[in-house]
Enzyme design. Structure first.
Site, PDB file in Angstrom:
ATOM      1  N   MET A  75       0.853  -1.196   0.000  1.00  0.00           N
ATOM      2  CA  MET A  75       0.000   0.000   0.000  1.00  0.00           C
ATOM      3  C   MET A  75       0.884   1.238   0.000  1.00  0.00           C
ATOM      4  SD  MET A  75      -3.344   0.626   2.267  1.00  0.00           S
ATOM      5  CE  MET A  75      -2.655   0.860   3.889  1.00  0.00           C
ATOM      6  N   CYS A  76       0.475   2.242  -0.737  1.00  0.00           N
ATOM      7  CA  CYS A  76       1.154   3.529  -0.766  1.00  0.00           C
ATOM      8  C   CYS A  76       0.073   4.591  -0.911  1.00  0.00           C
ATOM      9  CB  CYS A  76       2.097   3.647  -1.965  1.00  0.00           C
ATOM     10  SG  CYS A  76       3.534   2.566  -1.870  1.00  0.00           S
ATOM     11  N   GLY A  77       0.473   5.830  -0.735  1.00  0.00           N
ATOM     12  CA  GLY A  77      -0.455   6.929  -0.949  1.00  0.00           C
ATOM     13  C   GLY A  77       0.092   7.882  -1.993  1.00  0.00           C
ATOM     14  N   ARG A 126      -1.209   5.282   4.793  1.00  0.00           N
ATOM     15  CA  ARG A 126      -0.988   4.451   3.611  1.00  0.00           C
ATOM     16  C   ARG A 126       0.494   4.258   3.306  1.00  0.00           C
ATOM     17  NH1 ARG A 126      -5.457   3.449   0.406  1.00  0.00           N
ATOM     18  NH2 ARG A 126      -3.999   2.694  -1.151  1.00  0.00           N
TER      19      ARG A 126
END
Lengths: 298, 229
Positions: free
Chosen positions: A1-3, A32
């Site tokens: 997960m990343c933002g 995130r």
């Protein structure tokens, strides 16, 4: 997960507030991606004939004074070296390829985060709040910006593995997702002369775009082709000199939301990052369709 | 007289624990929630006939596991709205992101805008009515319940479907494996009219819809394979 967050000013007034709104958007995506964060800001274009590089000193005691002395000996067209934390913005009347070759040969510990006339890329391991504070993101004035918060899955947590990745002059990429064919693709791209500094999958996507653009593709054409050649999950945001583009893979399980008002266009992994923007609640907002390129430019 | 909760002053955890006070009591109450600003997990795990009106856009998993309650989001919803709902009514006045109503067992989910990909994935008895269009892979492995779409449906609708019934008024980009169009009989028009009415959707004539369901041709439908276990 990343933002991921991206913010594009539609009015000169909003340009002055770009960083003021970008910083809280970035912070909102901390959950995130608490591992590292980075920002690409498009501001202060250099005059025609000059280049602008963002340099990152990986050594904590890097001697910028000695560096500048050596640099000015080698290039008499240097017009500025502005330090921001462990980063520096270098501007010069020079060919960027020549300048980069000199930097790599003489200062191999320096990372070249970006090159172009407008772009600056700041990134660092650690919480987005630290990154925003260290580089003064809240005070940024510019036409548009992208930012990323990383939760590492495919490779190590270091500043070098952080986003945004440069993909060429005034171009950069941020990625939420994971690519499954990055190893083979990296080998193929290296044979074509694309330079990689990490084993990160997103850097391969950036290198892929660098290669296609170098071969003469437009950004749209390069992204259309990426849909075929990149295997995996992705929401990409791509910063260009004039604006930014958004692309999700055809399966589209990585989230994205876009919103637009008369003042701004913004994209984020989640709406809560957009909620900090003026008029967000009433803005036109939608989820970008899978495999479709969205772009804005000034 | 409804109670008001301001998320700008409070927290998701505090809001949810207030709402959970009613769980299992059968009591009714009305709550209004303001300043959601895309927060996750709002009004999850409700188990009482209360009404909750959320004024603004919400994040992930709003009204998940809902039982008996009526939750209305006056705005858009992020991924997984009404996931695993058991009963009650969840209404989104805007659009919903991915996997709206996933695995839900019962109740009614109404989306007045569009729903994106994987709407009603693995639904197990819920009714979902979408006023707009839905994205790809919707009703994947849907086991029972009804999915009504007044607009268009994306690619691979109803892939590996079991007994759920799908009604689409607009264009279907493509059907998933083992999903086929089936005739609209009077009883189907009747149940569709009832669903549209319950969802409060006017201006959509049941006669304009097509029905899709399982052809029951996949491996799991073949009794000869039962011996394999």
């Amino acid at each position: 997960m990343c933002g991921i967050v991206g913010l594009f000013a539609k009015t000169p007034e909003f340009e002055t507030q770009l960083g003021y709104y970008l910083a809280p958007m970035l912070l909102e995506m901390t959950d995130r991606g608490p591992d590292s964060a980075g920002v690409a800001i498009y501001r202060n274009p250099v005059p025609e004939g000059q280049v602008k590089l963002t340099l990152l000193a990986t050594a904590p005691d890097f001697g910028w004074g000695d560096f500048e002395y050596g640099l000015r000996q080698a290039f008499n067209g240097v017009t500025g070296l502005w330090l921001n934390g462990n980063h520096a913005i270098l501007t010069a009347y020079a060919w960027s390829a020549e300048l980069i070759a000199w930097l790599r040969a003489n200062h191999p510990s320096l990372r070249i985060n970006s090159s172009g006339q407008v772009i600056e890329i700041y990134k660092q391991k650690g919480l987005p709040a630290e990154v925003a504070r260290n580089f003064g993101v809240g005070q940024f004035v510019g036409t548009h910006a992208l930012a990323h918060t990383r939760m590492a899955t495919e490779s190590a947590v270091t500043t070098e593995h952080s986003h945004p990745f440069s993909t060429g002059e005034d171009l950069c990429l941020v990625h939420n997702g994971s690519l499954s064919n990055h190893n083979r693709l990296r080998t193929q791209l290296m044979r074509r002369g694309i330079h990689f500094t990490t084993d990160n999958d997103s850097e391969v996507a950036a290198g892929y775009l660098t290669w296609r653009l170098r071969e003469g593709d437009s950004l749209e054409a390069a992204l259309e082709r990426a849909l075929v050649d990149l295997d995996g999950f992705y929401t990409f945001a791509i910063g260009t000199r004039d604006g930014f583009a958004v692309l999700r893979d055809p399966v589209a399980c990585k989230p994205a939301v876009i919103a637009e008002t008369d003042q701004w266009v913004a994209m984020a992994s989640e709406y809560r990052a957009l909620a900090v923007l003026p008029g967000a609640e009433q803005a036109d907002s939608w989820e970008p369709a899978p495999g479709r390129i969205y772009s804005w430019s000034h | 007289m409804s109670q008001r909760y301001d998320l700008a002053q409070g927290s998701t955890r505090e809001l949810n624990s207030w709402l959970h006070h009613y769980n299992g009591t059968g009591e009714s109450a009305a709550w209004q929630v303001v300043n959601p600003n895309g927060a996750h997990n709002l009004a999850v795990g409700l188990d009482a006939p209360i009404t909750v009106d959320i004024e603004g856009h919400v994040g992930y998993y709003c009204a998940g596991m809902n039982k008996y309650a009526q939750v209305t989001v006056h705005g858009n919803a992020g991924p997984g709205v009404a996931e695993n709902m058991m009963s009650g009514l969840v209404r989104i006045t805007g659009s919903a992101s991915q996997y709206a109503g996933a695995t839900a067992h019962g109740g009614l989910l109404v989306i007045e805008g569009d729903a994106s990909s994987r709407c009603g994935i693995s639904m197990k008895g819920v009714d979902i009515v979408v006023h707009g269009s839905i994205g790809h892979m919707s009703a994947f492995m849907a086991q029972s319940g009804r999915l009504v779409v007044c607009g268009d449906a994306g690619e691979a609708l109803g892939d590996s479907l079991y007994e759920a019934r799908l009604y689409v008024r607009g264009n279907v980009a493509g059907l998933g494996a083992d999903c086929v169009e089936k005739p609209m009989k009077d009883k189907h028009k009747l149940e569709l009219e009832k669903l549209l009415c319950e969802a409060g959707i006017t201006g959509a004539d049941a006669g304009e819809f097509r029905r899709f369901g399982s052809a029951r041709k996949l491996y799991n439908f073949n009794v000869d394979n039962a011996d394999a276990y």
